[in-house]
Design an enzyme around this catalytic site. Structure first.
Site, PDB file in Angstrom:
ATOM      1  N   LYS A 114       0.862  -1.188   0.000  1.00  0.00           N
ATOM      2  CA  LYS A 114       0.000   0.000   0.000  1.00  0.00           C
ATOM      3  C   LYS A 114       0.886   1.222   0.000  1.00  0.00           C
ATOM      4  O   LYS A 114       1.997   1.195   0.531  1.00  0.00           O
ATOM      5  CB  LYS A 114      -0.871   0.023   1.261  1.00  0.00           C
ATOM      6  CG  LYS A 114      -2.083   0.884   1.119  1.00  0.00           C
ATOM      7  CD  LYS A 114      -3.150   0.118   0.375  1.00  0.00           C
ATOM      8  CE  LYS A 114      -4.467   0.815   0.297  1.00  0.00           C
ATOM      9  NZ  LYS A 114      -5.518  -0.113  -0.109  1.00  0.00           N
ATOM     10  N   ASP A 154      -6.718   4.259  -4.679  1.00  0.00           N
ATOM     11  CA  ASP A 154      -7.353   4.071  -3.377  1.00  0.00           C
ATOM     12  C   ASP A 154      -8.004   5.413  -3.039  1.00  0.00           C
ATOM     13  O   ASP A 154      -8.193   6.254  -3.928  1.00  0.00           O
ATOM     14  CB  ASP A 154      -6.312   3.640  -2.329  1.00  0.00           C
ATOM     15  CG  ASP A 154      -6.954   3.009  -1.096  1.00  0.00           C
ATOM     16  OD1 ASP A 154      -7.381   1.850  -1.173  1.00  0.00           O
ATOM     17  OD2 ASP A 154      -7.066   3.688  -0.056  1.00  0.00           O
TER      18      ASP A 154
HETATM   19  N1  GLU Z   1      -7.215   0.126  -3.331  1.00  0.00           N
HETATM   20  C1  GLU Z   1      -7.974  -1.034  -3.646  1.00  0.00           C
HETATM   21  C2  GLU Z   1      -8.059  -1.962  -2.444  1.00  0.00           C
HETATM   22  O1  GLU Z   1      -7.859  -1.548  -1.305  1.00  0.00           O
HETATM   23  C3  GLU Z   1      -7.507  -1.699  -4.928  1.00  0.00           C
HETATM   24  C4  GLU Z   1      -6.118  -2.219  -4.901  1.00  0.00           C
HETATM   25  C5  GLU Z   1      -5.632  -2.761  -6.250  1.00  0.00           C
HETATM   26  O2  GLU Z   1      -6.416  -2.843  -7.161  1.00  0.00           O
HETATM   27  O3  GLU Z   1      -4.445  -3.061  -6.318  1.00  0.00           O
HETATM   28  O4  GLU Z   1      -8.374  -3.101  -2.569  1.00  0.00           O
END
Ligand code: GLU
Length: 425
Positions: A114, A154
């Site tokens: 993240k 996100d």
């Molecule tokens: N931010 C989204 C999540 O928390 C998507 C993450 C992604 O697609 O890599 O799942």
């Protein structure tokens, strides 16, 4: 439980501790070797960068950016980038670990990561956001990579930021690197169905849960907290199933209408409104934030942010089913209260995994150079989400635990067995 202080000065729960207590419980139930568990407790790496940005007024402002890679045991690490004033390292660490468990629950070949930048994107111009995003990408040029670490949107980011990351990374590396980021605009190698994917997964898992509970969608009411990408699309698709959406909310407040809210009209309203919020929406009576989650309904979808359901409000929640569109909306202590009330919770790492599932499909299409129809994306992601729900449900029956701990058990079992087979950390 330790509290941390947010930008506004408010004290909040520490999401890393929330994540860890569920992890420890799953480790205990699985009887997992402490040594393996200790490898999975600590993130692989935490990168902190300072990004100088020339603002529109000519001044230079320095922003703090993070990327935490939690694991790479199942494949390259995967996870979004959050732009918010509340971003902090503990939060990003928790969110990175959740990505590891999320990818493992839906059985896609990724580890977890993240990223985040402490900034207020709403107060920045497009040019400032572009310079910030490019600066962050440059600083992370050795972290990101289509086979190393793949960011996505996100909170506070979307397809435009992903396009800048793609462009900057491709310039640095000298060729178009489509698979370095997902959630891209369609014309730049994005996938059909990616924008709706998280909300669609929420709807699919909600439907599976309703079936287990003997709830008929057309007899159910629903309250959705958060009206961004995840909340608005979850509300729209649940309404299409026949569920009556009686409450919606965003940063402007909550709106309640026991006769049912016209979700499409609300989405249209937000798109037209100058500040892109529900402020002034007249399709429901205004409800105070503290009351919102306590509204009478059958299904509650928290799709805003972490730590919304806590010991302070959990015992007053009226829903029979909670489907977590957000990451970490329920604290660990609140889980026990919800369980004692017999409320079924479809946990975040399962309920909102539709987004990363279609991110995986996007990355696969980028590698193939061959693009799927929307119908194919939906069909495949629906199947993944349904299978994941059934798998977790079976684990919850086997181990006699709630769906959250069952999801951790499924995920941990997978990651730990991979770790044992690989034998090198
Ligand atoms: N931010 C989204 C999540 O928390 C998507 C993450 C992604 O697609 O890599 O799942």
């Amino acid at each position: 439980m330790a509290l941390i202080t947010h930008s506004g000065g408010s004290q909040v729960y520490n999401p890393l501790e929330s994540m860890m207590s569920r992890f420890n419980e799953a480790v205990r139930i699985l009887g997992l070797d402490e040594q393996f568990a200790s490898v999975l407790k600590a993130p692989d790496k935490c990168v902190i960068v300072n990004i100088p940005v020339t603002m529109d007024d000519g001044n230079i402002q320095v922003f703090e950016g993070y990327r935490v890679v939690h694991s790479v045991h199942l494949g390259p690490s995967k996870g979004g980038i959050r732009y918010s004033m509340d971003v902090n390292l503990d939060e990003v660490k928790a969110l990175a670990a959740w990505m590891t468990w999320k990818c493992a629950v839906v059985n896609i070949p990724y580890g977890g990561a993240k990223g985040g930048i402490k900034c207020d994107p709403r107060s920045m111009s497009k040019g400032e956001l572009e310079r910030l995003t490019r600066g962050y990408t440059l600083a992370m040029k050795h972290v990101f990579g289509p086979d190393r670490d793949i960011p996505a949107p996100d909170m506070g980011t979307g397809p435009q930021e992903m396009a800048w990351i793609l462009d900057e990374y491709s310039k640095i590396h000298g060729s178009n690197s489509w698979g370095v980021v997902t959630g891209k605009p369609l014309v730049l190698g994005g996938s059909l169905g990616r924008v709706e994917a998280t909300g669609r997964g929420v709807m699919i898992t909600a439907r599976s849960a309703m079936a287990k509970l003997g709830m008929k969608p057309t007899d159910c009411t629903c309250v959705v907290q958060g009206f961004g990408n995840v909340g608005s699309i979850s509300a729209k698709l649940l309404a299409q199933l026949g569920v009556k959406v009686v409450g919606i909310s965003d940063i402007s407040g909550g709106y309640y209408n026991p006769e049912g809210i016209d979700v499409l009209a609300a989405i249209e309203y937000v798109q037209q409104s100058p500040n892109r919020t529900l402020e002034g929406f007249t399709g429901g009576e205004v409800v105070h934030n503290g009351e919102f989650l306590l509204l009478p309904c059958d299904i509650l979808v928290p799709a805003a942010m972490e730590d919304q359901i806590t010991p302070l409000n959990a015992d007053k929640i009226k829903a029979k089913l909670i489907v977590e569109g957000a990451n970490g909306p329920t604290t660990a202590e609140a889980d026990a209260i919800l369980n004692s009330k017999g409320i079924m919770v479809v946990p975040d790492i399962l309920a909102n995994a539709g987004g990363v599932t279609v991110s995986y499909f996007e990355w696969v299409q980028n590698r193939l150079g061959y693009y799927w129809t929307e119908e194919r994306v939906h069909r495949r992601s629906d199947r993944v989400m349904k299978q994941a729900f059934d798998h977790v449900y079976a684990a919850s029956e086997k181990y006699k635990v709630d769906l959250r701990i069952a999801s951790y058990i499924v995920a941990l079992d997978k990651v730990a067995s991979t770790l044992k087979l690989r034998g090198s950390f």
